[in-house]
Design a protein around this motif. Sequence first.
Motif, PDB file in Angstrom:
ATOM      1  N   VAL A  50       0.866  -1.175   0.000  1.00  0.00           N
ATOM      2  CA  VAL A  50       0.000   0.000   0.000  1.00  0.00           C
ATOM      3  C   VAL A  50       0.906   1.230   0.000  1.00  0.00           C
ATOM      4  N   ASN A  51       0.811   2.061  -1.043  1.00  0.00           N
ATOM      5  CA  ASN A  51       1.797   3.135  -1.169  1.00  0.00           C
ATOM      6  C   ASN A  51       1.229   4.543  -1.055  1.00  0.00           C
ATOM      7  N   SER A  52       0.020   4.659  -0.501  1.00  0.00           N
ATOM      8  CA  SER A  52      -0.564   5.988  -0.312  1.00  0.00           C
ATOM      9  C   SER A  52      -1.450   5.954   0.932  1.00  0.00           C
ATOM     10  N   PHE A  53      -1.614   7.130   1.551  1.00  0.00           N
ATOM     11  CA  PHE A  53      -2.530   7.201   2.693  1.00  0.00           C
ATOM     12  C   PHE A  53      -3.980   7.292   2.219  1.00  0.00           C
ATOM     13  N   TYR A  54      -4.148   7.816   1.016  1.00  0.00           N
ATOM     14  CA  TYR A  54      -5.497   8.198   0.590  1.00  0.00           C
ATOM     15  C   TYR A  54      -6.219   7.059  -0.102  1.00  0.00           C
ATOM     16  N   GLU A  55      -7.340   6.669   0.498  1.00  0.00           N
ATOM     17  CA  GLU A  55      -8.056   5.498  -0.003  1.00  0.00           C
ATOM     18  C   GLU A  55      -9.461   5.814  -0.470  1.00  0.00           C
ATOM     19  N   GLY A  56      -9.800   7.071  -0.532  1.00  0.00           N
ATOM     20  CA  GLY A  56     -11.145   7.394  -0.973  1.00  0.00           C
ATOM     21  C   GLY A  56     -11.641   8.655  -0.316  1.00  0.00           C
ATOM     22  N   VAL A  60      -5.503  12.914  -4.102  1.00  0.00           N
ATOM     23  CA  VAL A  60      -4.290  13.707  -3.877  1.00  0.00           C
ATOM     24  C   VAL A  60      -3.184  13.177  -4.791  1.00  0.00           C
ATOM     25  N   HIS A  61      -2.590  14.074  -5.583  1.00  0.00           N
ATOM     26  CA  HIS A  61      -1.466  13.677  -6.448  1.00  0.00           C
ATOM     27  C   HIS A  61      -0.244  14.516  -6.098  1.00  0.00           C
ATOM     28  N   CYS A  62       0.653  13.945  -5.306  1.00  0.00           N
ATOM     29  CA  CYS A  62       1.869  14.663  -4.894  1.00  0.00           C
ATOM     30  C   CYS A  62       2.959  14.541  -5.941  1.00  0.00           C
ATOM     31  N   SER A  63       3.779  15.566  -6.063  1.00  0.00           N
ATOM     32  CA  SER A  63       4.952  15.464  -6.920  1.00  0.00           C
ATOM     33  C   SER A  63       5.965  14.530  -6.248  1.00  0.00           C
ATOM     34  N   PHE A  64       6.582  13.669  -7.073  1.00  0.00           N
ATOM     35  CA  PHE A  64       7.563  12.736  -6.522  1.00  0.00           C
ATOM     36  C   PHE A  64       8.778  12.665  -7.457  1.00  0.00           C
ATOM     37  N   ALA A  65       8.899  13.698  -8.295  1.00  0.00           N
ATOM     38  CA  ALA A  65       9.992  13.717  -9.275  1.00  0.00           C
ATOM     39  C   ALA A  65      11.341  13.658  -8.565  1.00  0.00           C
ATOM     40  N   GLU A  66      11.438  14.373  -7.444  1.00  0.00           N
ATOM     41  CA  GLU A  66      12.635  14.324  -6.606  1.00  0.00           C
ATOM     42  C   GLU A  66      12.212  13.632  -5.317  1.00  0.00           C
ATOM     43  N   LYS A 128       7.357   7.485  -0.343  1.00  0.00           N
ATOM     44  CA  LYS A 128       6.119   8.085  -0.876  1.00  0.00           C
ATOM     45  C   LYS A 128       5.223   8.570   0.265  1.00  0.00           C
ATOM     46  N   LEU A 129       5.133   7.748   1.307  1.00  0.00           N
ATOM     47  CA  LEU A 129       4.277   8.106   2.441  1.00  0.00           C
ATOM     48  C   LEU A 129       4.834   9.322   3.177  1.00  0.00           C
ATOM     49  N   ALA A 130       6.160   9.391   3.292  1.00  0.00           N
ATOM     50  CA  ALA A 130       6.776  10.550   3.948  1.00  0.00           C
ATOM     51  C   ALA A 130       6.451  11.823   3.165  1.00  0.00           C
ATOM     52  N   ARG A 131       6.482  11.730   1.842  1.00  0.00           N
ATOM     53  CA  ARG A 131       6.140  12.896   1.018  1.00  0.00           C
ATOM     54  C   ARG A 131       4.684  13.295   1.239  1.00  0.00           C
ATOM     55  N   GLU A 132       3.797  12.294   1.267  1.00  0.00           N
ATOM     56  CA  GLU A 132       2.373  12.593   1.480  1.00  0.00           C
ATOM     57  C   GLU A 132       2.121  13.176   2.872  1.00  0.00           C
ATOM     58  N   ALA A 133       3.041  12.892   3.799  1.00  0.00           N
ATOM     59  CA  ALA A 133       2.892  13.411   5.163  1.00  0.00           C
ATOM     60  C   ALA A 133       3.734  14.683   5.352  1.00  0.00           C
ATOM     61  N   GLU A 134       4.331  15.174   4.262  1.00  0.00           N
ATOM     62  CA  GLU A 134       5.137  16.406   4.269  1.00  0.00           C
ATOM     63  C   GLU A 134       6.335  16.327   5.222  1.00  0.00           C
ATOM     64  N   ILE A 202      -4.298  18.632  -3.848  1.00  0.00           N
ATOM     65  CA  ILE A 202      -5.590  18.036  -3.490  1.00  0.00           C
ATOM     66  C   ILE A 202      -6.582  18.362  -4.602  1.00  0.00           C
ATOM     67  N   MET A 203      -6.908  17.335  -5.368  1.00  0.00           N
ATOM     68  CA  MET A 203      -7.703  17.547  -6.573  1.00  0.00           C
ATOM     69  C   MET A 203      -9.195  17.735  -6.259  1.00  0.00           C
ATOM     70  N   THR A 204      -9.636  17.157  -5.153  1.00  0.00           N
ATOM     71  CA  THR A 204     -11.060  17.234  -4.810  1.00  0.00           C
ATOM     72  C   THR A 204     -11.371  18.585  -4.158  1.00  0.00           C
ATOM     73  N   ALA A 205     -12.430  19.237  -4.624  1.00  0.00           N
ATOM     74  CA  ALA A 205     -12.832  20.513  -4.005  1.00  0.00           C
ATOM     75  C   ALA A 205     -13.214  20.233  -2.551  1.00  0.00           C
ATOM     76  N   PRO A 206     -12.743  21.076  -1.611  1.00  0.00           N
ATOM     77  CA  PRO A 206     -13.033  20.831  -0.195  1.00  0.00           C
ATOM     78  C   PRO A 206     -14.513  20.565   0.086  1.00  0.00           C
ATOM     79  N   ALA A 207     -15.404  21.281  -0.613  1.00  0.00           N
ATOM     80  CA  ALA A 207     -16.835  21.110  -0.364  1.00  0.00           C
ATOM     81  C   ALA A 207     -17.314  19.707  -0.739  1.00  0.00           C
ATOM     82  N   LEU A 208     -16.568  19.043  -1.605  1.00  0.00           N
ATOM     83  CA  LEU A 208     -16.989  17.717  -2.063  1.00  0.00           C
ATOM     84  C   LEU A 208     -16.342  16.569  -1.283  1.00  0.00           C
ATOM     85  N   ILE A 209     -15.442  16.911  -0.355  1.00  0.00           N
ATOM     86  CA  ILE A 209     -14.794  15.854   0.438  1.00  0.00           C
ATOM     87  C   ILE A 209     -15.732  15.448   1.571  1.00  0.00           C
TER      88      ILE A 209
END
Length: 226
Positions: A50-56, A60-66, A128-134, A202-209
């Motif tokens: 499992v490589n992301s925190f977000y399951e639904g 969220v699409h984080c940059s991971f180029a670096e 990846k998880l560290a990046r998602e957790a900033e 964060i691609m989802t509009a806050p009102a829709l989360i």
Amino acid sequence: MPSRANIWALKSLGVEWVISVSAVGSLRENIAPRDLVIPDQLFDRTKSRVNSFYEGGVVVHCSFAEPFCPTLSSLLLESARELGDVKVHQGGTYVCMEGPLFSTKAESNVYRKLEMDIIGMTALPEAKLAREAELCYAIIACATDYDCWYESEETVSVDMVIGNLSANIENAKRILQKVAQKLPADRHAQECTCEHALASTIMTAPALIPAEAKEKYNLLIGRYIS
Ligand SMILES: [Zn+2]
């Protein structure tokens, strides 16, 4: 290893800097056993983690180029060089394989042709998880052996591997002692952008989360969606 629980726990505790000490195989003649590498790139060959925190509820699409924190990597490099008696390689590509079995010779040779430098099993998904957790995340990779591509007349013995492992652990401890004294008190002033990694991702509009997702991911994205 429960990477998600570990990174979540570190984030909950207010940790900002995460250093991984990773035993790796070398895919390059010039990276000898007991050498250290501070890699700057990652190649993901894991397949059932499992490589992301977000399951639904939120996309969220984080940059991971670096994939590694440049500030922390520089501090690790500087500290490793200060040891004086260990060869340190700046940069390199870490291919993270699924394991637990090691590579076949065909795989090992393909990774070499693709210009990978070291191979291990632990950098993902935690990077990846560290990046998602900033969190700022970087690796001290310790070469324990040449991967199976290497044809050597020297027979690999258990003593040799254990000897390399203990030397690596000792060197990693010495680096951690040095780097702990250099960690900046304030991440805001650093060149890296890890602490804002989720801004504009964060691609989802806050009102829709859904409220449930807002609550579940509050630790990670709360400040962006309130
Ligand atoms: Zn950083």
